[in-house]
Scaffold this motif. Structure first.
Motif, short mmCIF file in Angstrom:
data_model
loop_
_atom_site.label_atom_id
_atom_site.label_comp_id
_atom_site.label_asym_id
_atom_site.label_seq_id
_atom_site.Cartn_x
_atom_site.Cartn_y
_atom_site.Cartn_z
N ARG A 1 0.82 -1.21 0.00
CA ARG A 1 0.00 0.00 0.00
C ARG A 1 0.86 1.26 0.00
O ARG A 1 0.46 2.29 -0.52
CB ARG A 1 -0.92 0.02 1.21
N ALA A 2 2.03 1.18 0.60
CA ALA A 2 2.93 2.33 0.63
C ALA A 2 3.50 2.61 -0.75
O ALA A 2 3.80 3.75 -1.09
CB ALA A 2 4.05 2.09 1.63
N VAL A 3 3.68 1.59 -1.57
CA VAL A 3 4.28 1.76 -2.89
C VAL A 3 3.25 2.23 -3.92
O VAL A 3 3.59 2.84 -4.92
CB VAL A 3 4.94 0.43 -3.33
N ARG A 4 1.98 2.01 -3.69
CA ARG A 4 0.93 2.37 -4.66
C ARG A 4 0.96 3.84 -5.07
O ARG A 4 0.85 4.15 -6.24
CB ARG A 4 -0.44 1.99 -4.13
N PRO A 5 1.06 4.78 -4.12
CA PRO A 5 1.09 6.19 -4.56
C PRO A 5 2.29 6.51 -5.45
O PRO A 5 2.18 7.30 -6.38
CB PRO A 5 1.15 6.98 -3.26
N ILE A 6 3.40 5.87 -5.17
CA ILE A 6 4.59 6.10 -5.99
C ILE A 6 4.38 5.56 -7.39
O ILE A 6 4.70 6.21 -8.38
CB ILE A 6 5.83 5.47 -5.33
N ARG A 7 3.81 4.37 -7.49
CA ARG A 7 3.54 3.80 -8.81
C ARG A 7 2.53 4.64 -9.57
O ARG A 7 2.64 4.84 -10.77
CB ARG A 7 3.02 2.37 -8.67
N GLU A 8 1.50 5.12 -8.85
CA GLU A 8 0.49 5.96 -9.49
C GLU A 8 1.10 7.26 -10.00
O GLU A 8 0.81 7.70 -11.11
CB GLU A 8 -0.64 6.26 -8.50
N ALA A 9 1.96 7.87 -9.20
CA ALA A 9 2.63 9.10 -9.63
C ALA A 9 3.53 8.84 -10.83
O ALA A 9 3.56 9.64 -11.78
CB ALA A 9 3.45 9.68 -8.47
N ALA A 10 4.25 7.72 -10.82
CA ALA A 10 5.10 7.38 -11.96
C ALA A 10 4.27 7.13 -13.21
O ALA A 10 4.65 7.53 -14.32
CB ALA A 10 5.95 6.16 -11.64
N ARG A 11 3.13 6.48 -13.04
CA ARG A 11 2.27 6.20 -14.19
C ARG A 11 1.70 7.48 -14.78
O ARG A 11 1.54 7.60 -15.98
CB ARG A 11 1.13 5.27 -13.77
N VAL A 12 1.43 8.46 -13.94
CA VAL A 12 0.87 9.73 -14.41
C VAL A 12 1.95 10.61 -15.03
O VAL A 12 1.74 11.22 -16.08
CB VAL A 12 0.16 10.47 -13.24
N PHE A 13 3.12 10.69 -14.39
CA PHE A 13 4.13 11.63 -14.84
C PHE A 13 5.05 11.11 -15.94
O PHE A 13 5.68 11.90 -16.63
CB PHE A 13 4.97 12.12 -13.65
N ALA A 14 5.15 9.81 -16.13
CA ALA A 14 6.02 9.27 -17.17
C ALA A 14 5.63 9.75 -18.57
O ALA A 14 6.51 10.20 -19.32
CB ALA A 14 6.06 7.75 -17.11
N PRO A 15 4.36 9.72 -18.95
CA PRO A 15 4.02 10.25 -20.28
C PRO A 15 4.26 11.76 -20.40
O PRO A 15 4.66 12.23 -21.45
CB PRO A 15 2.52 9.95 -20.42
N VAL A 16 4.08 12.49 -19.30
CA VAL A 16 4.32 13.93 -19.33
C VAL A 16 5.80 14.20 -19.58
O VAL A 16 6.16 15.06 -20.40
CB VAL A 16 3.85 14.58 -18.01
N VAL A 17 6.66 13.49 -18.90
CA VAL A 17 8.10 13.66 -19.08
C VAL A 17 8.51 13.25 -20.50
O VAL A 17 9.31 13.93 -21.15
CB VAL A 17 8.89 12.86 -18.01
N ALA A 18 7.96 12.15 -20.99
CA ALA A 18 8.29 11.70 -22.35
C ALA A 18 7.88 12.73 -23.39
O ALA A 18 8.65 13.04 -24.32
CB ALA A 18 7.62 10.35 -22.62
N VAL A 19 6.69 13.29 -23.25
CA VAL A 19 6.23 14.31 -24.20
C VAL A 19 7.10 15.56 -24.09
O VAL A 19 7.44 16.17 -25.12
CB VAL A 19 4.74 14.64 -23.95
N ALA A 20 7.51 15.93 -22.90
CA ALA A 20 8.36 17.11 -22.72
C ALA A 20 9.73 16.91 -23.39
O ALA A 20 10.24 17.82 -24.05
CB ALA A 20 8.54 17.42 -21.24
N VAL A 21 10.30 15.72 -23.23
CA VAL A 21 11.61 15.45 -23.84
C VAL A 21 11.49 15.45 -25.36
O VAL A 21 12.32 16.05 -26.07
CB VAL A 21 12.17 14.09 -23.33
#
Length: 144
Positions: free
Chosen positions: A5-25
């Motif tokens: 349960r502690a790792v879920r927010p981190i995975r959720e944040a990574a899932r949300v921000f990974a496409p944003v970072v990819a589009v920015a690059v």
């Protein structure tokens, strides 16, 4: 609270921000490439300072835009008089942009592999989408 349960927010944040970072690059690389094409279309040359005698005036890693040498009649000096320098004329520095040279060098070195990777990835996505109806693992029920 369990570890899962502690790792879920981190995975959720990574899932949300990974496409944003990819589009920015990707947007940064495309913008830099188009800007360099526009600069060359205007007639300016680009150079990246990598050290040497210009280090005191222009920092290392700067992108220098150079205006071309005017193509007029050249004054020819008689041999043995004045400065006998045979250095090529590069032109006059128009502007120097600090630290942008690092990005230009990176884009120059890696733009081809990145472009090829994007093409392969897009083709892979098209192939998976085309084969998706045939890749079902669920058993189909036979009509009775």
């Amino acid at each position: 609270m369990s570890r899962r349960r502690a790792v879920r927010p981190i995975r959720e944040a990574a899932r949300v921000f990974a496409p944003v970072v990819a589009v920015a690059v990707i947007a940064t690389i495309l913008t830099l490439s188009l800007a360099l094409l526009a600069v060359r279309f205007v007639g300016l040359s680009t150079y990246v300072v990598q050290g040497g005698p210009t280090e005191s005036m222009v920092p290392i890693g700067s992108l220098v835009l150079v205006a071309p040498v005017p193509s007029g009649p050249a004054a020819v000096e008689p041999p043995g008089s004045g400065d006998a320098s045979t250095a090529p004329q590069i032109g006059t520095a128009w502007v120097a942009i600090p630290t942008l040279g690092y990005a230009v060098t990176y884009a120059d070195a890696y733009s081809s592999p990145i472009l090829m990777g994007l093409v392969v990835w897009i083709l892979f996505i098209f192939a998976v989408r085309a084969l998706e109806p045939h890749m079902s693992t669920a058993r189909r029920r036979q009509p009775a």
